[in-house]
Design an enzyme around this catalytic site. Structure first.
Site, PDB file in Angstrom:
ATOM      1  N   ASP A  53      40.896  60.167   3.564  1.00 44.83           N
ATOM      2  CA  ASP A  53      39.448  60.103   3.391  1.00 44.83           C
ATOM      3  C   ASP A  53      38.883  61.520   3.496  1.00 44.83           C
ATOM      4  O   ASP A  53      39.133  62.214   4.487  1.00 44.83           O
ATOM      5  CB  ASP A  53      38.872  59.225   4.507  1.00 44.83           C
ATOM      6  N   LYS A  85      40.247  59.726  -0.929  1.00 40.68           N
ATOM      7  CA  LYS A  85      39.102  58.841  -1.144  1.00 40.68           C
ATOM      8  C   LYS A  85      37.816  59.642  -1.025  1.00 40.68           C
ATOM      9  O   LYS A  85      37.657  60.429  -0.085  1.00 40.68           O
ATOM     10  CB  LYS A  85      39.078  57.684  -0.145  1.00 40.68           C
ATOM     11  N   ASP A  87      37.842  58.657   7.747  1.00 41.05           N
ATOM     12  CA  ASP A  87      37.069  59.560   8.598  1.00 41.05           C
ATOM     13  C   ASP A  87      36.500  58.811   9.799  1.00 41.05           C
ATOM     14  O   ASP A  87      35.954  59.423  10.720  1.00 41.05           O
ATOM     15  CB  ASP A  87      35.976  60.289   7.807  1.00 41.05           C
ATOM     16  N   SER A  88      36.687  57.492   9.818  1.00 44.20           N
ATOM     17  CA  SER A  88      36.359  56.703  11.007  1.00 44.20           C
ATOM     18  C   SER A  88      37.226  57.103  12.194  1.00 44.20           C
ATOM     19  O   SER A  88      36.973  56.655  13.322  1.00 44.20           O
ATOM     20  CB  SER A  88      36.521  55.208  10.715  1.00 44.20           C
ATOM     21  N   GLU A 136      33.555  59.282  -0.927  1.00 44.86           N
ATOM     22  CA  GLU A 136      32.322  58.498  -0.929  1.00 44.86           C
ATOM     23  C   GLU A 136      31.481  59.009  -2.092  1.00 44.86           C
ATOM     24  O   GLU A 136      31.108  60.184  -2.123  1.00 44.86           O
ATOM     25  CB  GLU A 136      31.602  58.627   0.405  1.00 44.86           C
ATOM     26  N   GLU A 167      31.847  48.675  -0.318  1.00 41.96           N
ATOM     27  CA  GLU A 167      31.530  48.378   1.077  1.00 41.96           C
ATOM     28  C   GLU A 167      30.141  47.777   1.224  1.00 41.96           C
ATOM     29  O   GLU A 167      29.152  48.328   0.730  1.00 41.96           O
ATOM     30  CB  GLU A 167      31.647  49.639   1.940  1.00 41.96           C
TER      31      GLU A 167
END
Length: 268
Positions: A80, A110, A41-42, A112, A178
């Site tokens: 993501d 993925k 998502d970056s 979070e 992270e």
């Protein structure tokens, strides 16, 4: 490459993971030997001009994931899941995650993670949607926690370790750690049978992941735990300046870049 192949690398050979947001980057990264391509998502703050990852939508993630998947033959493609695409309603989360495999041709998603994603991880895994968990610094929670190192005291370190175990038990095939202390990452790695992939988490994880823009030197700066391995930004600017100078001076296009037909008469 499938999720089970990445899982089998735990404690064996190092895993290389890199972000990719488009087909050319994916093609180059795979040719360079990258095992896992993360459509992060970056993409929001590296490609779409957003100030953070929070505005990124499911549609945007699906579009970029599909582009990466089309250019990939062997690397595992992980999509993501963006902010608020999961966590509130499990049925909606399943639909959103399912889109990444059905429509965008991802191999896994993925998440979070936190306590709220343990049940979802099990549901997705049971449905055949491989899940990569992400603990430690989770940028989607920046308004709550800030973008700071996590797991720096005994209580928070124990919480990360426990969540790691819970997500492994729920079916996650790997875990991103992270911006956590290296000794915590080593402890988590030792405690799990699934591979850990670190970013700012020291050398003892089973693999490493970085943002491609920082690796190749396209980003203006890098995170303190990242490293530049090239200067693509400088090379791009140099090439573009050479192009504009050539146009301004009239040296481009030259005869070698132009095509003429002898049988076309002067129309004036």
């Amino acid at each position: 490459m499938r999720a089970k192949d990445i899982r089998a690398k735990a404690g064996d050979e190092p895993i290389t993971m890199l972000t990719a947001y488009d087909a050319p980057t994916a093609e180059i990264a795979e040719a360079a030997g990258v095992d896992v391509l993360l459509v992060g998502d970056s993409v929001g703050n590296t490609r779409l001009g957003y100030d953070s990852t929070l505005p990124v939508t499911v549609d945007e993630m699906a579009s970029h994931t599909a582009a990466v998947a089309r250019a990939t033959d062997d690397a595992l493609v992980v999509a993501d899941m963006p902010f608020l695409s999961f966590g509130a309603d499990e049925a909606d989360a399943v639909d959103n995650c399912g889109r990444m495999l059905k429509e965008a041709d991802a191999d896994a998603v993925k998440l979070e993670c936190g306590p709220h994603t343990v049940s979802l991880t099990k549901t997705l895994s049971d449905l055949g949607i491989p899940v990569q968990a992400h603990l430690g610094l989770t940028p989607q929670r920046e308004n709550e926690t800030g973008l700071y190192r996590q797991g720096t005291d005994e209580e928070s370190a124990n919480r990360i370790l426990e969540l790691a175990r819970e997500h492994e038990a729920a079916g996650a095939f790997s875990l991103v750690l992270e911006h956590v202390p290296a000794n915590l990452a080593a402890s988590v790695t030792d405690a799990l049978s699934i591979p850990t992939i670190g970013i700012g988490a020291g050398p003892d994880c089973d693999g490493q992941v970085l943002v491609v823009d920082e690796v190749v030197g396209l980003a203006e700066g890098t995170a303190p735990f990242s490293k530049r391995f090239g200067d693509v930004r400088g090379e791009m600017r140099e090439a573009i300046e050479a192009y504009t100078d050539a146009v301004d001076s009239g040296s481009f296009p030259g005869d070698e870049h132009s095509h003429y037909e002898d049988d076309i008469e002067d129309i004036y």
